[in-house]
Design an enzyme around this catalytic site. Structure first.
Site, PDB file in Angstrom:
ATOM      1  CB  SER A   1      13.964  40.000  57.063  1.00 29.53           C
ATOM      2  OG  SER A   1      12.603  40.208  56.849  1.00 29.53           O
TER       3      SER A   1
ATOM      4  NE  ARG B   1       9.386  50.325  52.910  1.00 28.35           N
ATOM      5  CZ  ARG B   1      10.380  49.466  53.071  1.00 28.35           C
ATOM      6  NH1 ARG B   1      10.188  48.190  52.809  1.00 28.35           N
ATOM      7  NH2 ARG B   1      11.541  49.835  53.522  1.00 28.35           N
TER       8      ARG B   1
ATOM      9  CG  ASP C   1      10.877  40.947  64.764  1.00 27.16           C
ATOM     10  OD1 ASP C   1       9.821  41.345  64.254  1.00 27.16           O
ATOM     11  OD2 ASP C   1      11.802  40.431  64.110  1.00 27.16           O
TER      12      ASP C   1
ATOM     13  CG  HIS D   1      11.397  42.499  61.147  1.00 22.48           C
ATOM     14  ND1 HIS D   1      11.557  41.171  61.425  1.00 22.48           N
ATOM     15  CD2 HIS D   1      11.591  42.626  59.806  1.00 22.48           C
ATOM     16  CE1 HIS D   1      11.826  40.510  60.292  1.00 22.48           C
ATOM     17  NE2 HIS D   1      11.850  41.376  59.307  1.00 22.48           N
TER      18      HIS D   1
END
Lengths: 366, 366
Positions: free
Chosen positions: A167, A228, A309, A338
Site C-alpha cells: 500500500s 476510517r 483490489d 486491498h
C-alpha cells in the site's frame, strides 16, 4: 494493547536517544526459543528536512526499530498509512501491525532476516508529525524515502537486501529506489502503483473532508471514525461484505441499523482510539500526492497485485509493471481486496520466498 | 432552475387540491408543436397510511403529475431517491430529472404514452415527508407501492401499460407488482434488485452517518454535501473518473485539492441547495430496507443491468432474474455505471422500444 496505544498517541516532546539500542531477552514461542535482538531508537535528523512540496522542517526526528540476527540480510518493511515501526512482536498480544506475516517461519522470517522499520513522517508515531491541530506541511513519498536514506546512513547500512512495501509502503519503496537505487537491491511492492487512481483519490479526499468536518465541529473522534469506516469499504471487496453482512438490520429508536454499518462503525471507533486525525490527514493526502517516475526505478521489482483490489486496480498494477525497467508481476486473488496484504499470509509466504532468496523447508526447526 | 428548486424545498402546509388538473398550452420544440396535456395535483390519502414497518401516518398527501394524449397507454415512471414527479418538461431549462429520456421522440415518447409520476413518500417533494428535523418513520418500497395504488384508484386507472423504474424506482416497481399484479401489465427495471447489496448498504449507511454528523453539529448542509459527494463515487465508475480526473491538484493554503475532489464537492453543494437532509435520510434508509419476494412478482419484467454498476452488481441482477417468474435480462455497458439510466439515452431507447410496444421510425415527424 494499552502500551501500544500510548506509544502511538504520544506526541509529547521527550529526550531524544541518538542511538537508543536495547536488547530484549529471547522469547519462547511454539516451544521454540527465538532471540529477537531488538534495537530501536529515535534519532534527530541533522539540519532538519526540506520537503518535496517546498516546506522546510527546521527540526525533525525519526523513530525506528530493527530486529534479527546481526549478520542477516537487512529488509526494510513498510506498510499502509496506519503502519508503524512495530512491524511484529513475539508476545501473545501481537501488537505488531504485520505479526501474521513477519516472524519466525513466516513470510518474512525474522530468524533469516533483519527487519528494519520506521514511523512515517507526518503520522501518529514517534517520527515528527502534526499534533494538537497545528498546521503541518504536505508530505511526499520522496520525503519518507529521504528519511529512510538518512536512517541508513545513521545505522551504517550501505545497501538493503530489499524493501518490502505494501500500500503506501509500496509507494515509498518505489520513491526510495528511484532516488537512491544504489542503496537497495530489490523491491517487493504489494498493491501500490506509481500514482493513485482518481477513484481512490475521490474516496480519500472525502475521508479527509469528513475528518475536517469533525474537527471544525469539535467532534474530531466522530469525524475520524466515519472516515476510517469509509476507508474500510475501500480496503475490502464487495464479495467479502456480501458473504459476511447479508443479515437483517435491527431497529434502534425507530431507525434501522444494518450489520455492515455496525461493523464499519466499530472499526472506525477502534481506529479513532488509536490514531490522531491530524496524522491521518497528512498521510492520506500523501498517498494522493504520490507520483514517481516508474521508468527511473532501476532495481528489480516484484510487484504483487490483487485482482479484487478496489483501491489499486489490477489495470494500474499492470501499467506500472509495463513502465518499470525490471519488473515481474505476480497476480493473486483475495476476497479481502486491498487488505489482502494483511490477510493472505500463506499466499504472501509463497510469493515472497523466491525474490527474497529465502531458505524454505526450515519450518519449525530452531 | 429556480422554480424547481423552490418546489422541491417547499414543505409548508398549503391548501390541498383533491383533483388539481391544469392544462398547459402546446409547446413548440425542434420546429414541432407538442401538446403536453399536463395534469397534476396533490391529493389527500383518505384514512392516512399504515406503513410496512409498523408506524402509522394519520394524514398523508401525495403529489402527482401526468402528461400525454388522453387515450394513450399509461406508463408510470419512477427514478432514484432524488427523482420526483417532474420527470420531464419541454421548456429549455429542462428541469425534469429524466428530460433526456422522456419527451417527444425519446426513449419514453410523450406523444405515444401518458407518463404518470409522483413524489416519493418521505422525500423532499410535495408528498408527505419529514421536515424541520422532526422524526419520521422508516419508509418501505411497499409503502411507495401502496401510494401508487391509491393514486391509480384516485385517477380511475384500472391497469397500467407499464412501470418503468430505475434505481430506487425499480425497487418500487417490483414491490408494486408483487402486491398489485392486476394493476400493471409489465415492468421495466433498470439497475435495481430485490434487495440492496451489503457493500451498497455500507456506502449508504455511511452517507446517512455523515448527514447526521452534520445535523448534530448544526452544519446540515455540510453533511449533506459530503454525503452526496460520496454517493457520486458510487453512481459512477472508476474508468470514468480515470478518464476525467487525472489532472494535477492545486494548492490552497498549503493543502492540496484534487480535481476529482473539486468535482464531487461541487456536485454535493449543488445537491444540498436543492434537497433536504431529512428526506435524504428517509429515502436512503428505504433503499437498504428494500426486500421483495421476486418469485411473487408475477408480471413480465424486462430487467436492464449495467455491467459497470458498482452499486447494483451485475451478479445481483442476474440472480434477481433467476428468481423472477417472467424475466428477460438485457445487459449493457456504460462508463457511467449506476448513472447509466441518466446518461445512456440512446441505448435505453433501443432497449425500451420492444417491451413497451412502441412505434419506431416516427422520429421527427409531427
Amino acid at each position: 494493547m494499552t502500551a501500544f496505544k500510548d506509544t502511538i498517541r504520544a506526541k509529547n516532546p521527550r529526550p531524544v536517544d541518538t542511538a537508543g539500542v536495547s536488547d530484549v531477552p529471547a522469547v519462547r514461542r511454539d516451544g521454540v526459543v527465538h532471540a529477537v535482538n531488538l534495537r530501536e531508537g529515535i534519532i534527530d535528523i541533522p539540519g532538519g528536512l526540506r520537503l518535496h512540496h517546498g516546506a522546510r522542517l527546521e527540526a525533525a526526528r525519526l523513530g525506528w526499530r530493527m530486529t534479527g540476527p546481526a549478520a542477516a540480510p537487512i529488509v526494510v518493511v513498510l506498510g499502509g498509512i496506519s503502519g508503524h515501526r512495530t512491524v511484529f512482536t513475539l508476545d501473545p498480544a501481537r501488537i505488531g501491525w504485520w505479526s501474521e506475516v513477519v516472524g519466525p517461519d513466516l513470510a518474512l522470517p525474522t530468524d533469516q532476516l533483519q527487519i528494519l522499520a520506521f514511523d512515517y513522517l507526518g503520522g501518529s508515531g514517534e517520527t515528527t508529525g502534526p499534533s494538537n491541530g497545528e498546521w503541518f506541511p504536505a508530505v511526499s513519498t520522496y520525503d519518507q524515502a529521504e528519511l529512510l536514506w538518512r536512517l541508513l546512513d545513521h545505522l551504517g547500512i550501505k545497501k538493503l537486501h530489499a524493501i518490502v512495501g505494501a500500500s503506501y509502503g509500496g509507494m515509498v519503496a518505489m520513491a526510495f529506489a528511484q532516488r537512491y537505487r544504489e542503496r537497495v537491491s530489490r523491491l517487493l511492492v504489494v498493491s501500490a502503483a506509481d500514482r493513485a487512481h482518481p477513484m481512490a483519490t475521490a474516496w480519500r479526499s472525502l475521508q479527509r473532508r469528513i475528518v475536517r468536518l469533525g474537527l471544525d465541529s469539535s467532534r474530531p473522534e466522530a469525524g475520524l471514525e466515519l472516515a476510517r469506516a469509509l476507508a474500510m469499504t475501500t480496503y475490502r471487496s464487495p464479495n467479502e461484505f456480501a458473504a459476511r453482512f447479508s443479515g437483517e438490520p435491527h431497529e434502534i429508536d425507530g431507525r434501522f441499523v444494518f450489520p455492515v454499518e455496525e461493523y464499519l462503525l466499530a472499526r472506525g471507533e477502534d481506529y479513532a482510539k488509536r490514531y490522531q486525525p491530524d496524522g491521518f490527514l497528512i498521510l492520506s493526502e500523501s498517498i494522493d500526492l504520490h507520483r514517481i517516475d516508474a521508468s527511473q526505478v532501476n532495481v528489480p521489482v516484484t510487484a504483487i497485485a490483487v485482482r479484487e483490489d478496489q483501491l489499486v486496480p489490477i489495470a494500474d498494477m499492470r501499467a506500472l509493471c509495463a513502465r518499470l525497467p525490471q519488473a515481474e508481476l505476480l497476480e493473486m486473488s483475495s476476497i479481502y481486496g486491498h487488505d489482502a496484504f494483511l490477510k493472505e499470509c500463506r499466499q504472501l509466504k509463497n510469493l515472497f520466498a523466491a525474490p527474497l532468496g529465502l531458505v524454505s523447508g526450515a519450518e519449525g526447526t530452531p
